[in-house]
Design a protein around this motif. Structure first.
Motif, mmCIF file in Angstrom:
data_model
loop_
_atom_site.group_PDB
_atom_site.id
_atom_site.type_symbol
_atom_site.label_atom_id
_atom_site.label_comp_id
_atom_site.label_asym_id
_atom_site.label_seq_id
_atom_site.Cartn_x
_atom_site.Cartn_y
_atom_site.Cartn_z
ATOM 1 N N MET A 1 0.841 -1.188 0.000
ATOM 2 C CA MET A 1 0.000 0.000 0.000
ATOM 3 C C MET A 1 0.883 1.247 0.000
ATOM 4 S SD MET A 1 -3.324 0.612 0.013
ATOM 5 C CE MET A 1 -3.995 -0.856 0.801
ATOM 6 N N ARG A 2 0.616 2.177 -0.918
ATOM 7 C CA ARG A 2 1.411 3.393 -1.002
ATOM 8 C C ARG A 2 0.960 4.406 0.060
ATOM 9 N NH1 ARG A 2 -0.423 3.557 -7.075
ATOM 10 N NH2 ARG A 2 1.066 2.175 -8.081
ATOM 11 N N THR A 3 1.930 5.098 0.630
ATOM 12 C CA THR A 3 1.607 6.159 1.584
ATOM 13 C C THR A 3 1.733 7.537 0.956
ATOM 14 O OG1 THR A 3 3.898 6.131 2.378
ATOM 15 C CG2 THR A 3 2.291 4.781 3.579
ATOM 16 N N ASN A 4 2.576 7.656 -0.081
ATOM 17 C CA ASN A 4 2.770 8.941 -0.755
ATOM 18 C C ASN A 4 2.699 8.758 -2.272
ATOM 19 O OD1 ASN A 4 3.419 10.733 1.577
ATOM 20 N ND2 ASN A 4 5.128 9.308 1.814
ATOM 21 N N PRO A 5 1.493 8.566 -2.814
ATOM 22 C CA PRO A 5 1.372 8.372 -4.263
ATOM 23 C C PRO A 5 1.827 9.607 -5.033
ATOM 24 C CG PRO A 5 -0.781 8.707 -3.255
ATOM 25 C CD PRO A 5 0.187 8.512 -2.142
ATOM 26 N N THR A 6 2.391 9.381 -6.212
ATOM 27 C CA THR A 6 2.839 10.482 -7.060
ATOM 28 C C THR A 6 1.633 11.122 -7.745
ATOM 29 O OG1 THR A 6 3.109 9.165 -9.070
ATOM 30 C CG2 THR A 6 4.964 9.206 -7.506
ATOM 31 N N GLY A 7 1.875 12.260 -8.370
ATOM 32 C CA GLY A 7 0.810 12.934 -9.091
ATOM 33 C C GLY A 7 0.224 12.062 -10.192
ATOM 34 N N ARG A 8 1.066 11.315 -10.872
ATOM 35 C CA ARG A 8 0.588 10.449 -11.961
ATOM 36 C C ARG A 8 -0.265 9.307 -11.410
ATOM 37 N NH1 ARG A 8 1.626 9.864 -17.294
ATOM 38 N NH2 ARG A 8 1.749 7.798 -18.232
ATOM 39 N N GLN A 9 0.126 8.752 -10.286
ATOM 40 C CA GLN A 9 -0.661 7.695 -9.658
ATOM 41 C C GLN A 9 -2.011 8.222 -9.187
ATOM 42 O OE1 GLN A 9 2.286 6.627 -6.766
ATOM 43 N NE2 GLN A 9 3.258 5.101 -8.085
ATOM 44 N N LEU A 10 -2.006 9.441 -8.651
ATOM 45 C CA LEU A 10 -3.265 10.058 -8.229
ATOM 46 C C LEU A 10 -4.172 10.319 -9.437
ATOM 47 C CD1 LEU A 10 -1.901 12.617 -5.607
ATOM 48 C CD2 LEU A 10 -3.320 10.614 -5.117
ATOM 49 N N ARG A 11 -3.569 10.744 -10.539
ATOM 50 C CA ARG A 11 -4.368 11.031 -11.742
ATOM 51 C C ARG A 11 -4.972 9.744 -12.302
ATOM 52 N NH1 ARG A 11 -4.457 14.941 -15.820
ATOM 53 N NH2 ARG A 11 -6.379 14.576 -17.018
ATOM 54 N N LEU A 12 -4.217 8.672 -12.292
ATOM 55 C CA LEU A 12 -4.736 7.378 -12.749
ATOM 56 C C LEU A 12 -5.971 6.999 -11.944
ATOM 57 C CD1 LEU A 12 -4.656 4.656 -14.223
ATOM 58 C CD2 LEU A 12 -2.887 3.924 -12.629
ATOM 59 N N GLY A 13 -5.863 7.109 -10.615
ATOM 60 C CA GLY A 13 -7.004 6.787 -9.770
ATOM 61 C C GLY A 13 -8.178 7.711 -10.023
ATOM 62 N N ALA A 14 -7.889 8.995 -10.237
ATOM 63 C CA ALA A 14 -8.953 9.970 -10.473
ATOM 64 C C ALA A 14 -9.697 9.672 -11.772
ATOM 65 C CB ALA A 14 -8.373 11.378 -10.508
ATOM 66 N N GLU A 15 -8.969 9.235 -12.806
ATOM 67 C CA GLU A 15 -9.613 8.920 -14.075
ATOM 68 C C GLU A 15 -10.505 7.690 -13.948
ATOM 69 O OE1 GLU A 15 -9.704 10.786 -16.791
ATOM 70 O OE2 GLU A 15 -8.495 12.250 -15.676
ATOM 71 N N LEU A 16 -10.082 6.724 -13.168
ATOM 72 C CA LEU A 16 -10.928 5.554 -12.939
ATOM 73 C C LEU A 16 -12.177 5.937 -12.136
ATOM 74 C CD1 LEU A 16 -8.230 2.832 -12.192
ATOM 75 C CD2 LEU A 16 -9.651 3.061 -14.244
ATOM 76 N N ARG A 17 -12.013 6.860 -11.201
ATOM 77 C CA ARG A 17 -13.175 7.333 -10.440
ATOM 78 C C ARG A 17 -14.159 8.055 -11.364
ATOM 79 N NH1 ARG A 17 -10.757 10.495 -7.295
ATOM 80 N NH2 ARG A 17 -11.307 12.463 -8.299
ATOM 81 N N LYS A 18 -13.641 8.854 -12.311
ATOM 82 C CA LYS A 18 -14.521 9.546 -13.257
ATOM 83 C C LYS A 18 -15.325 8.542 -14.080
ATOM 84 C CE LYS A 18 -11.449 13.562 -13.903
ATOM 85 N NZ LYS A 18 -10.581 14.268 -14.883
ATOM 86 N N LEU A 19 -14.667 7.483 -14.523
ATOM 87 C CA LEU A 19 -15.376 6.459 -15.302
ATOM 88 C C LEU A 19 -16.480 5.819 -14.461
ATOM 89 C CD1 LEU A 19 -12.531 4.590 -17.263
ATOM 90 C CD2 LEU A 19 -13.942 6.515 -18.008
ATOM 91 N N ARG A 20 -16.159 5.529 -13.206
ATOM 92 C CA ARG A 20 -17.163 4.899 -12.320
ATOM 93 C C ARG A 20 -18.349 5.830 -12.094
ATOM 94 N NH1 ARG A 20 -18.064 5.738 -7.245
ATOM 95 N NH2 ARG A 20 -16.003 6.597 -6.705
ATOM 96 N N GLU A 21 -18.063 7.101 -11.834
ATOM 97 C CA GLU A 21 -19.140 8.044 -11.554
ATOM 98 C C GLU A 21 -20.005 8.290 -12.780
ATOM 99 O OE1 GLU A 21 -16.951 11.346 -10.016
ATOM 100 O OE2 GLU A 21 -16.936 10.559 -7.958
ATOM 101 N N ARG A 22 -19.388 8.272 -13.982
ATOM 102 C CA ARG A 22 -20.183 8.420 -15.204
ATOM 103 C C ARG A 22 -21.123 7.229 -15.387
ATOM 104 N NH1 ARG A 22 -15.093 9.847 -18.065
ATOM 105 N NH2 ARG A 22 -14.845 12.103 -17.925
#
Length: 281
Positions: A1-22
């Motif tokens: 489990m990551r404790t300090n995700p990078t900006g790119r890792q955060l963006r990957l997760g955010a894009e998957l969240r957008k797909l789920r919410e859509r």
């Protein structure tokens, strides 16, 4: 489990969240599609947990996403465990600066519009040094050296076999400011001329004669991703760095930087202006 995700890792997760919410699904409902793993969905979307290409495609199918270029672009964001050069600064500089270097490293193109300063990717070492010396929050000599070496290493994206296409739109005010004195200013202008001759670099200037124009007074850094949905806007503000990726924000700043370019001089006339400013130093 990551404790300090990078900006790119955060963006990957955010894009998957957008797909789920859509798709109109909650994290719990999405987790049930993976066998009741709601916590896994939450951790992936927060960048705390890694995700495989296979799982990204599985989630996209569950979310009824038929945009294959977008799905494959998201798959392309999955890291290969290789640490980027910026990681050596992890304990030395704010994490947002590291995220910016990572963003530049993966960008398909960068567009940069500035008013009062030469863009960081086009600054000479001496010019950048003076900028850091004048920081509002005073930096110690070691902090200045770390930031200086970091900025110089960022510029590697403009060199090499496959340099990143780069467009800089610089206001005449930035050209005329004698940052570091006449000698440093002249060397900086010569460096701009030299870099503007590179095939992948486009340099434009907005003159004082233009007066007010769309977006005047602010700097905009626009990094293009493999698909428009994965573009990113970077704003360097007095209270810190901001990264924007909402669809409406991307459209706004994409339109804004297009309008700024429309009132700027051509590359050829920009070089003429720089030569003129140099003669006046």
């Amino acid at each position: 489990m990551r404790t300090n995700p990078t900006g790119r890792q955060l963006r990957l997760g955010a894009e998957l969240r957008k797909l789920r919410e859509r798709a109109g699904l909650t994290a719990t409902e999405a987790g049930q599609l993976l066998g009741g793993k709601q916590a896994l969905i939450s951790n992936i979307e927060a960048g705390r947990a890694g995700v495989s290409a296979e799982r990204v495609r599985t989630l996209a199918r569950h979310y009824d996403c038929s945009d294959k270029p977008l799905v494959e672009a998201i798959v392309g964001m999955i890291g290969d465990r290789k640490r980027g050069w910026w990681e050596q600064y992890r304990e030395l500089l704010p994490s947002q600066l590291l995220d910016l270097a990572e963003l530049e490293h993966h960008a398909q193109e960068v567009r940069d519009a500035t008013t009062a300063r030469i863009p960081g990717l086009l600054q000479t070492r001496e010019y950048a040094l003076e900028i850091f010396r004048q920081a509002v929050t005073e930096l110690s000599p070691p902090e200045i050296e770390h930031r200086l070496s970091f900025r110089m290493k960022r510029q590697a994206v403009l060199y090499g076999e496959n340099p990143t296409p780069y467009e800089a739109i610089v206001h005449e005010a930035a050209l005329r400011m004698k940052v570091g004195g006449p000698t440093v200013a002249r060397e900086q202008l010569q460096y701009l001329l030299d870099m503007s001759e590179r095939e992948h670099i486009t340099l434009r200037t907005i003159t004082f004669d233009v007066g007010a124009y769309p977006g005047s007074g602010q700097s905009i850094y626009y990094a293009r991703g493999p698909v428009p949905q994965l573009d990113t806007v970077h704003l360097d503000q007095s209270h810190g760095i901001a990264f924007l990726d909402a669809e409406a924000q991307l459209h706004k700043y994409r339109t804004l930087i297009d309008r700024i370019e429309a009132v700027a001089l051509s590359p050829g006339k920009t070089r003429d202006l720089i030569h003129h400013v140099m003669r006046e130093l």
